[in-house]
Design a protein around this motif. Sequence first.
Motif, PDB file in Angstrom:
ATOM      1  N   UNK A 117       0.819  -1.211   0.000  1.00 61.14           N
ATOM      2  CA  UNK A 117       0.000   0.000   0.000  1.00 61.14           C
ATOM      3  C   UNK A 117       0.852   1.260   0.000  1.00 61.14           C
ATOM      4  N   UNK A 118       2.031   1.178   0.604  1.00 60.87           N
ATOM      5  CA  UNK A 118       2.909   2.342   0.691  1.00 60.87           C
ATOM      6  C   UNK A 118       3.866   2.441  -0.497  1.00 60.87           C
ATOM      7  N   UNK A 147      -6.800  -5.473   1.591  1.00 62.03           N
ATOM      8  CA  UNK A 147      -6.020  -5.013   2.741  1.00 62.03           C
ATOM      9  C   UNK A 147      -5.364  -3.653   2.495  1.00 62.03           C
ATOM     10  N   UNK A 148      -5.105  -3.329   1.241  1.00 61.08           N
ATOM     11  CA  UNK A 148      -4.576  -1.990   0.936  1.00 61.08           C
ATOM     12  C   UNK A 148      -5.548  -0.923   1.431  1.00 61.08           C
ATOM     13  N   UNK A 149      -6.841  -1.152   1.203  1.00 60.75           N
ATOM     14  CA  UNK A 149      -7.854  -0.200   1.678  1.00 60.75           C
ATOM     15  C   UNK A 149      -7.843  -0.100   3.203  1.00 60.75           C
ATOM     16  N   UNK A 172      -6.927   3.334   5.216  1.00 63.17           N
ATOM     17  CA  UNK A 172      -7.930   3.884   6.132  1.00 63.17           C
ATOM     18  C   UNK A 172      -7.413   3.976   7.565  1.00 63.17           C
ATOM     19  N   UNK A 173      -6.620   3.003   7.991  1.00 64.81           N
ATOM     20  CA  UNK A 173      -6.220   2.921   9.395  1.00 64.81           C
ATOM     21  C   UNK A 173      -4.911   3.636   9.717  1.00 64.81           C
ATOM     22  N   UNK A 174      -4.102   3.911   8.728  1.00 65.15           N
ATOM     23  CA  UNK A 174      -2.789   4.513   8.988  1.00 65.15           C
ATOM     24  C   UNK A 174      -2.902   5.809   9.792  1.00 65.15           C
TER      25      UNK A 174
END
Length: 193
Positions: A138-139, A165-167, A171-173
Amino acid sequence: MSKAAGDPERAINGLMSVAQLLEEPRLARLYTFVLQERDVTIDDLVDKLEMPRTTAYSDTGTLVELGVLTRDEEQKTHTYSAIPVTLTAKLDGDEYTVTPTLVEAFGRSPQDQDLDLLIEKNGLGKLAAALTYAIPYAEGEMSERIAARELDLQHAFAISVLHALRDVVLDMKAVDPYFEDVRNARDQPVTDE
């Protein structure tokens, strides 16, 4: 009266709270929704999570009892806030930290076919392992191909899981105060023994 280092009662209760969140996807989703939105009411839960009012009252009551939500009763309409949870497990020198990010991934599973199938076929541990590869993916620090290969799943399925899981990661970062404690496969690859 003896004084134990730390508070074992609080630690075990915290362990049990995190375990409960990782047993019930509905509770996990409600918990992380409150964490993301901050102060919410029962009406917010009913409207945004599309849950029956009685379920919202029951589940918030359960989460308050578990100590992961607080209820502000100062106003006529009660508001709920989440207490960020973290749990670090060490086994044979290996360490993994459960944070709200894993709780969110688990909470999304009933609404996401790929995450649901991953947990059904491979268990919650595989979801945690997949999350460690989803973070660098994701990063932009790991290619989709490499991350999918490392998951040791059928390639197309691994890519679908990574996308879901990227989403979660994105969202959580910003809302998970312990996000940096989640294992990142770029820094600490998952080892199969």
